[in-house]
Design a protein around this motif. Structure first.
Motif, PDB file in Angstrom:
ATOM      1  N   THR A 787       0.826  -1.211   0.000  1.00  0.00           N
ATOM      2  CA  THR A 787       0.000   0.000   0.000  1.00  0.00           C
ATOM      3  C   THR A 787       0.855   1.254   0.000  1.00  0.00           C
ATOM      4  O   THR A 787       0.607   2.209  -0.741  1.00  0.00           O
ATOM      5  N   VAL A 788       1.913   1.234   0.812  1.00  0.00           N
ATOM      6  CA  VAL A 788       2.778   2.399   0.895  1.00  0.00           C
ATOM      7  C   VAL A 788       3.559   2.589  -0.406  1.00  0.00           C
ATOM      8  O   VAL A 788       3.711   3.718  -0.921  1.00  0.00           O
ATOM      9  N   LEU A 789       4.061   1.506  -0.968  1.00  0.00           N
ATOM     10  CA  LEU A 789       4.844   1.618  -2.199  1.00  0.00           C
ATOM     11  C   LEU A 789       3.968   2.104  -3.348  1.00  0.00           C
ATOM     12  O   LEU A 789       4.407   2.899  -4.186  1.00  0.00           O
ATOM     13  N   ASN A 790       2.707   1.627  -3.391  1.00  0.00           N
ATOM     14  CA  ASN A 790       1.799   2.105  -4.429  1.00  0.00           C
ATOM     15  C   ASN A 790       1.529   3.594  -4.279  1.00  0.00           C
ATOM     16  O   ASN A 790       1.444   4.331  -5.260  1.00  0.00           O
ATOM     17  N   LEU A 791       1.382   4.039  -3.028  1.00  0.00           N
ATOM     18  CA  LEU A 791       1.159   5.462  -2.795  1.00  0.00           C
ATOM     19  C   LEU A 791       2.382   6.265  -3.212  1.00  0.00           C
ATOM     20  O   LEU A 791       2.258   7.340  -3.820  1.00  0.00           O
ATOM     21  N   ARG A 792       3.572   5.763  -2.886  1.00  0.00           N
ATOM     22  CA  ARG A 792       4.802   6.471  -3.267  1.00  0.00           C
ATOM     23  C   ARG A 792       4.926   6.575  -4.786  1.00  0.00           C
ATOM     24  O   ARG A 792       5.354   7.594  -5.325  1.00  0.00           O
ATOM     25  N   ALA A 793       4.538   5.476  -5.466  1.00  0.00           N
ATOM     26  CA  ALA A 793       4.598   5.512  -6.919  1.00  0.00           C
ATOM     27  C   ALA A 793       3.585   6.486  -7.493  1.00  0.00           C
ATOM     28  O   ALA A 793       3.852   7.193  -8.476  1.00  0.00           O
ATOM     29  N   THR A 794       2.422   6.533  -6.889  1.00  0.00           N
ATOM     30  CA  THR A 794       1.376   7.439  -7.386  1.00  0.00           C
ATOM     31  C   THR A 794       1.740   8.896  -7.169  1.00  0.00           C
ATOM     32  O   THR A 794       1.479   9.761  -8.009  1.00  0.00           O
ATOM     33  N   MET A 796       4.748  10.210  -6.789  1.00  0.00           N
ATOM     34  CA  MET A 796       6.170  10.462  -7.054  1.00  0.00           C
ATOM     35  C   MET A 796       6.342  11.898  -7.555  1.00  0.00           C
ATOM     36  O   MET A 796       5.667  12.338  -8.487  1.00  0.00           O
ATOM     37  N   GLY A 797       7.265  12.581  -6.919  1.00  0.00           N
ATOM     38  CA  GLY A 797       7.556  13.959  -7.285  1.00  0.00           C
ATOM     39  C   GLY A 797       6.583  14.969  -6.698  1.00  0.00           C
ATOM     40  O   GLY A 797       6.697  16.168  -6.979  1.00  0.00           O
ATOM     41  N   ILE A 798       5.623  14.523  -5.885  1.00  0.00           N
ATOM     42  CA  ILE A 798       4.630  15.409  -5.273  1.00  0.00           C
ATOM     43  C   ILE A 798       4.888  15.471  -3.775  1.00  0.00           C
ATOM     44  O   ILE A 798       5.052  14.431  -3.126  1.00  0.00           O
ATOM     45  N   ASP A 799       4.905  16.699  -3.261  1.00  0.00           N
ATOM     46  CA  ASP A 799       5.103  16.878  -1.811  1.00  0.00           C
ATOM     47  C   ASP A 799       3.756  16.715  -1.114  1.00  0.00           C
ATOM     48  O   ASP A 799       2.964  17.658  -1.055  1.00  0.00           O
ATOM     49  N   ASP A 800       3.506  15.546  -0.639  1.00  0.00           N
ATOM     50  CA  ASP A 800       2.217  15.230  -0.002  1.00  0.00           C
ATOM     51  C   ASP A 800       2.510  14.744   1.411  1.00  0.00           C
ATOM     52  O   ASP A 800       3.315  13.826   1.608  1.00  0.00           O
ATOM     53  N   PRO A 801       1.868  15.314   2.412  1.00  0.00           N
ATOM     54  CA  PRO A 801       2.148  14.891   3.788  1.00  0.00           C
ATOM     55  C   PRO A 801       1.789  13.436   4.045  1.00  0.00           C
ATOM     56  O   PRO A 801       2.283  12.829   5.000  1.00  0.00           O
TER      57      PRO A 801
END
Length: 986
Positions: A787-794, A796-801
């Motif tokens: 779940t975390v890796l999918n979120l990181r991939a989604t 990517m390059g976005i500063d999201d808390p």
């Protein structure tokens, strides 16, 4: 006087047989015939006179015959004495007592005859009086003077009976006719004893019966008037003349005779006449005595009226009091249990309002107008007359007292007064004469009443009031409305005046002109209609409330809510659609836009409809609500407003629910209420939260020991994920149902919340770790990692808390499980630590990498031992396959991070300073957990570090190791509190 005395003094030779016969006859043997025969045979006039005087007989005819003979035999002597007197009568100029005395001395027989003649004449007068009195006395046969008493035959031989009891005498009667005859014949003699006689008259006797005896006053002289008497003989006999009586007594001719004539002791009396003041005082004392003894007002009233008619002064006011008191005692209506005994003292101690209340205490609405006319009005007239006589005229006294009674009377009694004062009646017949007074009284009575039910009575009072055709301009209407606004403030309770009485309101209304009164009547009309509507729906308010709330929108809004909600909760609960449509119609009528606003006039139409619909939903009539939404054009809600209303009502049901089960009770109403409007995401979220509440309740979570958590406590929980942790910690197998727990997280409001999902997976993994279900903990961790890796991939390059928050949770959870010494699958542990290295922030990489190195060295040692054992001591070089077992992306990421990271030399890692540094580093990581790792996390890390030390020294004991077993047991008992911020130490 004995006959022998006469004979001894004047014994002359006479036939002894006549004397003997007279003396031998006793009183019972005497008859008219033998009296005449015997006494006529005796020639001695003196002896006969003495003999007649000596006899007192019960037989009237014999007594009269005896008296007549004695008077007849003494007549010649009186004639001889009369001849001594001049024809004009005895006066001082014509004769003197000395002459008579000389005559009586020389003629002793005439002296004696004159003396006994006076006695006989007096006895004859008394006998005549007795005969006349006997004609007036009632004839009461002997034995019938007492009422017969029925006696029980069984008590004829009563042993307790008094055998020596006194005989019963006939009861006495007040025979005032006989007394009147006595005063008529002997008034001159009895007049000095008049007050003594009056004192012996019973107090209950009617003064009319003995008015002849009551004293009177001469209006000219202000002195008591003497009573006139009519004697039996208009002129006195010669023997009765005072001068003759005096000469007889001084002649010494009566020596040897008893000269005391029917004398009796005289009481102390006031012989002389009384003056006017003394008579008035006597009458007043007599009145007080009669009232004290009997309390008979009619008797004392008659008594005082007679005294006033006889010119006795100062009795008028007393007579007025007695007359008014008599009306209260005899004319005023009385209840069946009325036992009050009125006295004159009590009457005089009462103030006028109390007397009016006493007059009308038992009046009914039907009899009240007549009772006021015949009882109260005369009393008020007397009061006005008295103040006028006192020089203090008060023309408004009667109105003021009457108005005061009306203001204090119940509404049904006041109505009867207003009906008897209608403007359609002639003025003379009205109780309240002035129309403006009538309006002021009605306004004061109605707005000062606390009644919540007598609306028909209040409306009937309004119907009695006059209708004035007054054309008022805008300024006058504004002035009238300002007055009503001021009245609203006036009736509002305050510390100085907790309640406004009708009397207070009358003072307020008194100075108002007719225009203001007319405007007040228009407002009253609206208020009465509003009051009837509120009472119809079981939310009545006193009339003064309409004044208080006329400019208070909060008060009107609160009453509208009560009306909408209580209407469906009373005994006659609204069950049909028509009833609810009627309620809406009435609520809109109360908010009608007219010149005079109704009870809800400050509320807009839309707000009234919203309040109404909320009340409908609060009663659980959801089907009716759905029908009205489709049918009634009044509900012009937008979707958001409709949802707001339904959600607010659902929350109300939810907060009042005692159980979280949404299949029944208040929670079911909260759930069904959300089905009224079309389903939306917002409503779906509310429904899911209710479902989550129901599921939480099924897990038997306790808010306190032995007390299940309530729905309101669930809603008020700030961190709702803590509820999930409480489920996991209180239910041993809950962690095995990952989908159920995740569904619970979603319905608690965390649907599409990736951070909450990661935290929930971390809690599941940690719970499995606590019970040493490492395989399930690993599977859950893998899902969390994906779940975390999918979120990181989604992102990517976005500063999201969310990235930092989920990464923090994920690497810490992987680090914890990868560091677990009881977890023996080194490959999985190496994978978890590799993910931790990949995800953790740079400042935490050193801590994770240290654990990696330690786990890698341990794995090499194990493999070395295993090879030596399998090849009989032959040692082969073995490359670690852990890195190869990692996924390609993970391995490349790990190698990239390792190139940028400069590790200290391995020996340094085994030093105490290095271990302390690693412990400090993990504490720092734990402190930054988004769900606040507490003391348990730090304690566990310390334990795990100690376990690593044992591993490096070759001591890798399983559950039989004392320290590890104890630590694992403590960890399991504490659950996963470290993940949600529990601060207790293991």
């Amino acid at each position: 006087m004995p006959v022998r005395s006469a004979m001894g003094a004047y014994g002359s030779p006479m036939p002894s047989s006549a004397y003997t016969r007279w003396t031998e006859l006793n009183d019972e043997q005497l008859t008219v015939n033998n009296v005449q025969v015997v006494l006529k045979a005796i020639s001695d006039d003196v002896w006969v006179s003495v003999a007649c005087t000596d006899r007192l007989l019960d037989d009237l005819s014999v007594q009269r015959a005896t008296l007549d003979i004695g008077i007849e035999r003494s007549h010649p002597a009186t004639e001889r004495v009369r001849n001594l007197l001049p024809p004009e009568g005895l006066t001082e100029e014509h004769a003197s007592s000395e002459t008579l005395i000389e005559y009586f001395k020389t003629m002793p027989a005439d002296t004696q005859l004159c003396h006994f003649r006076a006695i006989l004449l007096k006895r004859l007068d008394r006998m005549n009086t007795f005969v006349e009195i006997s004609k007036e006395l009632p004839s009461i046969p002997v034995g019938e003077d007492e009422e017969a008493v029925d006696e029980d035959p069984e008590w004829e031989d009563d042993p307790w009976a008094e055998t020596n009891a006194d005989p019963v005498h006939p009861r006495s009667a007040t025979c005032f006719s006989a007394l009147r005859i006595l005063f008529l014949r002997y008034g001159t003699y009895l007049w000095p004893y008049r007050f003594t006689i009056l004192e012996h008259i019973p107090a209950y006797a009617n003064p009319t019966d003995y008015h002849f005896l009551l004293p009177s006053c001469d209006s000219l002289t202000n002195i008591e008037r003497r009573t006139d008497s009519i004697e039996w003989r208009p002129e006195k006999d010669v023997s009765e003349l005072p001068e003759i009586q005096l000469a007889v007594q001084n002649s010494d001719a009566l020596s040897g005779f008893d000269t005391v004539l029917d004398s009796q002791p005289s009481p102390e009396v006031k012989v002389g006449p009384l003056d006017a003041e003394q008579l008035s005082e006597w009458y007043q004392k007599r009145v007080e005595h009669i009232m004290q003894v009997t309390g008979m007002v009619d008797v004392v009233l008659t008594f005082i009226q007679h005294g006033a008619s006889q010119n006795v002064p100062h009795l008028d006011e007393l007579g007025e009091d007695l007359s008014l008191l008599s009306k209260l005692v005899y004319d005023a209506p009385h209840g069946p249990e009325s036992t009050e005994d009125w006295t004159l003292t009590q009457w005089r101690a009462m103030d006028p309002p109390a007397i009016i209340r006493a007059y009308l205490k038992f009046s009914t609405p039907l009899s009240l107008p007549h009772d006021i006319t015949r009882l109260v009005m005369p009393y008020l007239f007397v009061l006005e007359s008295r103040v006028e006589r006192a020089g203090r005229p008060d023309p408004q006294l009667s109105n003021r007292l009457l108005h005061q009674y009306i203001l204090e009377a119940p509404l049904d009694m006041a109505l009867s007064v207003f009906e008897a004062s209608k403007p359609t009646l002639p003025v003379a017949q009205r109780i309240i004469k002035q129309e403006d007074d009538m309006v002021r009284l009605a306004l004061a009575c109605l707005y000062g009443s606390d009644s919540l039910r007598e609306w028909s009575t209040m409306s009937a009072i309004f119907e009695c009031l006059p209708v004035w055709e007054i054309s008022a301009d805008d300024n006058e209407e504004d002035a009238a409305d300002t007055t009503i606004t001021s009245l609203g403030a006036f009736v509002t309770p305050s510390t100085s005046r907790p309640k406004t009485t009708p009397s207070d309101l009358l003072v307020f209304f008194t100075p108002l002109p007719l225009s203001s009164l007319s405007r007040a009547l228009d407002i009253l009309d609206v208020h009465l209609e509003s009051g009837e509507i509120l009472a119809r729906w079981s939310v009545p308010a006193p009339l003064r409330w309409f004044l208080q709330s006329s400019n208070n929108i909060s008060e009107q809004r609160a009453w509208a809510n009560r009306m909408a909600r209580r209407a469906g909760g009373n005994e006659d609960e609204l069950t049909t659609q028509e009833d609810w449509e009627w309620l809406l119609e009435d609520m809109l009528k109360l908010a009608g836009e007219t010149k005079i606003k109704g009870a809800l006039g400050l509320l807009s139409r839309d707000e009234i409809v919203r309040i109404y619909f909320s009340g409908l939903l609060s009663t659980g009539k959801f089907e009716i609500a759905k029908i009205l939404l489709k049918k009634t054009t009044q509900f012009e809600f937008d979707s958001e407003t409709l949802e707001d209303i339904c959600i607010a009502c659902s929350h109300e049901f939810y907060d009042n629910a005692g159980s979280g089960n949404y299949k029944f009770g208040e929670m079911k109403l909260a759930y069904d209420c959300l089905d009224v409007p079309p389903l939306s995401d917002r409503l779906l979220k509310e429904r899911e939260f209710i479902e989550a509440t129901s599921r939480l309740s099924s897990f038997n979570i306790m808010s306190h020991p032995g007390i299940p958590i309530t729905p309101i406590e669930i809603r008020l929980t700030k961190d709702r994920l803590s509820l999930v942790s409480r489920v996991l910690s209180s239910n041993a197998d809950a962690y095995k149902h990952t989908e159920v727990i995740l569904d619970l997280v979603y319905k608690l409001g965390f649907r599409d919340d990736i951070v909450a999902e990661v935290k929930a997976l971390a809690m599941l993994a940690d719970t499995a770790l606590q019970v040493e279900d490492f395989d399930r903990a690993y599977e859950t961790s893998q899902r969390m990692i994906d779940t975390v890796l999918n979120l990181r991939a989604t992102l990517m390059g976005i500063d999201d808390p969310r990235l930092s928050e989920t990464s923090e949770v994920c690497w810490v959870a992987c680090f914890q499980l990868g560091r677990q010494p009881e977890f023996h699958d080194v490959d999985k542990k190496m994978l978890l630590l590799g993910r931790a290295i990949e995800i953790c922030p740079p400042d935490r990489l050193h801590d994770v990498l240290t654990a990696w190195r330690r786990l890698e060295r341990e794995d090499l040692e194990i493999r070395q031992e295993r090879l030596e054992t399998s090849h009989n001591g032959t040692v082969k070089s073995v490359q670690p396959k852990n890195t190869k077992s990692l996924p390609k992306t993970t391995a490349s990421s790990l190698q990239a991070r390792l190139r940028d990271f400069h590790m200290p030399s391995p020996p340094l890692l085994s030093t105490p300073d290095a271990r302390a540094l690693a412990s400090k580093t993990f504490n720092t990581v734990a402190a930054n957990f988004p769900f606040s790792v507490g003391q348990r996390g730090r304690s566990q890390f310390s334990q795990l570090s100690q376990g690593d030390e044992r591993s490096r020294s070759g001591s890798r004991r399983r559950a039989d190791g004392g320290d590890v077993q104890t630590q694992a047991s403590r960890v399991f008992s504490k659950g996963i509190g470290w993940l949600i911020g529990a601060e207790e130490d293991l």
